[in-house]
Design a protein around this motif. Structure first.
Motif, PDB file in Angstrom:
ATOM      1  N   UNK A  30      44.130  42.050  21.883  1.00 13.00           N
ATOM      2  CA  UNK A  30      45.616  42.725  22.162  1.00 13.00           C
ATOM      3  C   UNK A  30      45.762  42.799  23.909  1.00 13.00           C
ATOM      4  N   UNK A  31      47.022  42.353  24.123  1.00 17.05           N
ATOM      5  CA  UNK A  31      47.695  42.901  25.544  1.00 17.05           C
ATOM      6  C   UNK A  31      47.879  44.268  25.789  1.00 17.05           C
ATOM      7  N   UNK A  32      46.950  45.249  27.127  1.00 11.14           N
ATOM      8  CA  UNK A  32      47.381  46.438  26.734  1.00 11.14           C
ATOM      9  C   UNK A  32      48.684  47.131  28.026  1.00 11.14           C
ATOM     10  N   UNK A  33      48.774  46.253  29.053  1.00 15.18           N
ATOM     11  CA  UNK A  33      49.319  46.314  29.863  1.00 15.18           C
ATOM     12  C   UNK A  33      49.583  44.835  31.047  1.00 15.18           C
ATOM     13  N   UNK A  34      50.577  45.109  31.449  1.00  8.13           N
ATOM     14  CA  UNK A  34      50.941  43.170  32.124  1.00  8.13           C
ATOM     15  C   UNK A  34      51.290  43.707  33.522  1.00  8.13           C
ATOM     16  N   UNK A  35      50.358  43.627  34.130  1.00  7.78           N
ATOM     17  CA  UNK A  35      50.998  44.333  36.507  1.00  7.78           C
ATOM     18  C   UNK A  35      51.194  42.370  36.762  1.00  7.78           C
ATOM     19  N   UNK A  40      45.755  43.936  31.207  1.00  9.10           N
ATOM     20  CA  UNK A  40      45.111  44.473  30.997  1.00  9.10           C
ATOM     21  C   UNK A  40      44.624  44.340  29.454  1.00  9.10           C
ATOM     22  N   UNK A  41      43.676  43.768  28.987  1.00  8.98           N
ATOM     23  CA  UNK A  41      43.576  43.481  27.248  1.00  8.98           C
ATOM     24  C   UNK A  41      42.172  44.519  27.103  1.00  8.98           C
ATOM     25  N   UNK A  42      42.748  44.800  25.789  1.00 12.48           N
ATOM     26  CA  UNK A  42      41.435  45.382  24.547  1.00 12.48           C
ATOM     27  C   UNK A  42      40.592  44.098  25.181  1.00 12.48           C
ATOM     28  N   UNK A  43      38.899  44.898  24.740  1.00 12.87           N
ATOM     29  CA  UNK A  43      37.401  44.283  24.028  1.00 12.87           C
ATOM     30  C   UNK A  43      37.704  43.372  23.294  1.00 12.87           C
ATOM     31  N   UNK A  44      37.802  42.205  23.622  1.00 13.69           N
ATOM     32  CA  UNK A  44      37.993  41.051  22.166  1.00 13.69           C
ATOM     33  C   UNK A  44      37.160  41.007  21.424  1.00 13.69           C
ATOM     34  N   UNK A  45      38.022  40.404  20.357  1.00 13.99           N
ATOM     35  CA  UNK A  45      36.793  40.342  19.507  1.00 13.99           C
ATOM     36  C   UNK A  45      36.258  39.276  18.550  1.00 13.99           C
ATOM     37  N   UNK A  52      32.354  42.555  18.919  1.00 12.47           N
ATOM     38  CA  UNK A  52      33.063  42.341  19.744  1.00 12.47           C
ATOM     39  C   UNK A  52      32.290  41.707  20.892  1.00 12.47           C
ATOM     40  N   UNK A  53      33.406  41.074  21.581  1.00 12.88           N
ATOM     41  CA  UNK A  53      32.344  40.577  22.768  1.00 12.88           C
ATOM     42  C   UNK A  53      32.263  41.610  24.382  1.00 12.88           C
ATOM     43  N   UNK A  86      39.528  56.102  26.542  1.00 11.97           N
ATOM     44  CA  UNK A  86      39.743  56.294  24.871  1.00 11.97           C
ATOM     45  C   UNK A  86      38.797  54.314  24.876  1.00 11.97           C
ATOM     46  N   UNK A  87      39.539  53.622  24.962  1.00 16.65           N
ATOM     47  CA  UNK A  87      38.713  52.615  24.693  1.00 16.65           C
ATOM     48  C   UNK A  87      38.575  51.388  26.046  1.00 16.65           C
ATOM     49  N   UNK A  88      37.114  50.242  25.765  1.00 16.99           N
ATOM     50  CA  UNK A  88      37.601  50.008  26.744  1.00 16.99           C
ATOM     51  C   UNK A  88      38.137  49.004  26.979  1.00 16.99           C
TER      52      UNK A  88
END
Length: 219
Positions: A30-35, A40-45, A52-53, A86-88
């Motif tokens: 999931x995309x966490x932020x768009x700059x 910024x994305x969460x760790x891919x699964x 997790x990858x 909180x998460x990578x």
């Protein structure tokens, strides 16, 4: 670009690697932020295995997101950083909007490239031409109008691929003729879709596409 990709949108990712099994694995994040300069994305699964990858700075990634109407938007990017909230979270370089290819029901990105290709239809003498674009799913090339009959549907080919490190690869394949178009110059452009190519050779071609895409981003 920012309006296309949104926070909480799902990205589908493939990591560019010479490991054939790993290159086939699809991850979602999931995309966490768009700059302006990064996503910024969460760790891919890996949804199939639930694992997790772990990515590393410099990893080359092929990604797509789906917009309204089910259109897949493909782009190439690379990992440029990490942070803990909180998460990578993983930072991907924001691609040039012009490099995004809107693709529907096509699984491989094509890039502009002039590579030498030999094309043989049936028992005819092979012709040697230059490609217009190449990708993991097929290639297109241009030739003189008289060199390629309109009724050809299947061809045997080899492609000469040159990598950045100077190595050369001859990649043989069989292909279906998807479309033949006559240009204003009188030349033809012939679009091919692979019907028989080894996984190893397809991966070599995808690796070449990643190299070229990386060069495009640096310009």
């Amino acid at each position: 670009m920012a309006q296309l990709m949104k926070i909480n949108q799902l990205l589908h990712l493939h990591v560019n690697t010479i490991d054939e099994e790993e290159a086939k694995q699809e991850y979602k994040a999931r995309i966490s932020d768009v700059l302006p300069d990064r996503l910024w994305i969460e760790t891919p699964m890996n949804e199939r295995t639930g694992r997790l990858k772990r990515l590393y700075t410099g990893d080359e990634v092929s990604a797509f997101f789906v917009t309204d109407g089910g259109v897949k938007n493909y782009f190439q990017t690379s990992v440029i950083g990490f942070k803990e909230e909180g998460i990578r979270l993983v930072a991907l370089a924001m691609p040039d909007p012009a490099s995004i290819t809107k693709v529907q029901r096509r699984s491989f990105l094509r890039i502009p490239a002039e590579l030498e290709i030999s094309v043989q239809a049936g028992e005819t003498v092979p012709i040697v031409a230059l490609t217009e674009d190449v990708g993991g799913g097929g290639v297109s090339f241009t030739c003189k109008d008289s060199e390629f009959p309109d009724n050809v549907t299947q061809v045997n080919c080899w492609l000469l691929v040159t990598y950045k490190n100077g190595t050369l690869e001859h990649l043989p394949f069989k292909a279906e003729v998807v479309r033949v178009k006559t240009l204003e110059t009188g030349r033809k452009i012939v679009m091919l879709q692979f019907s028989e190519i080894t996984d190893r050779d397809r991966q070599k071609l995808i690796q070449y596409c990643f190299e070229k895409q990386f060069d495009f981003r640096k310009k």
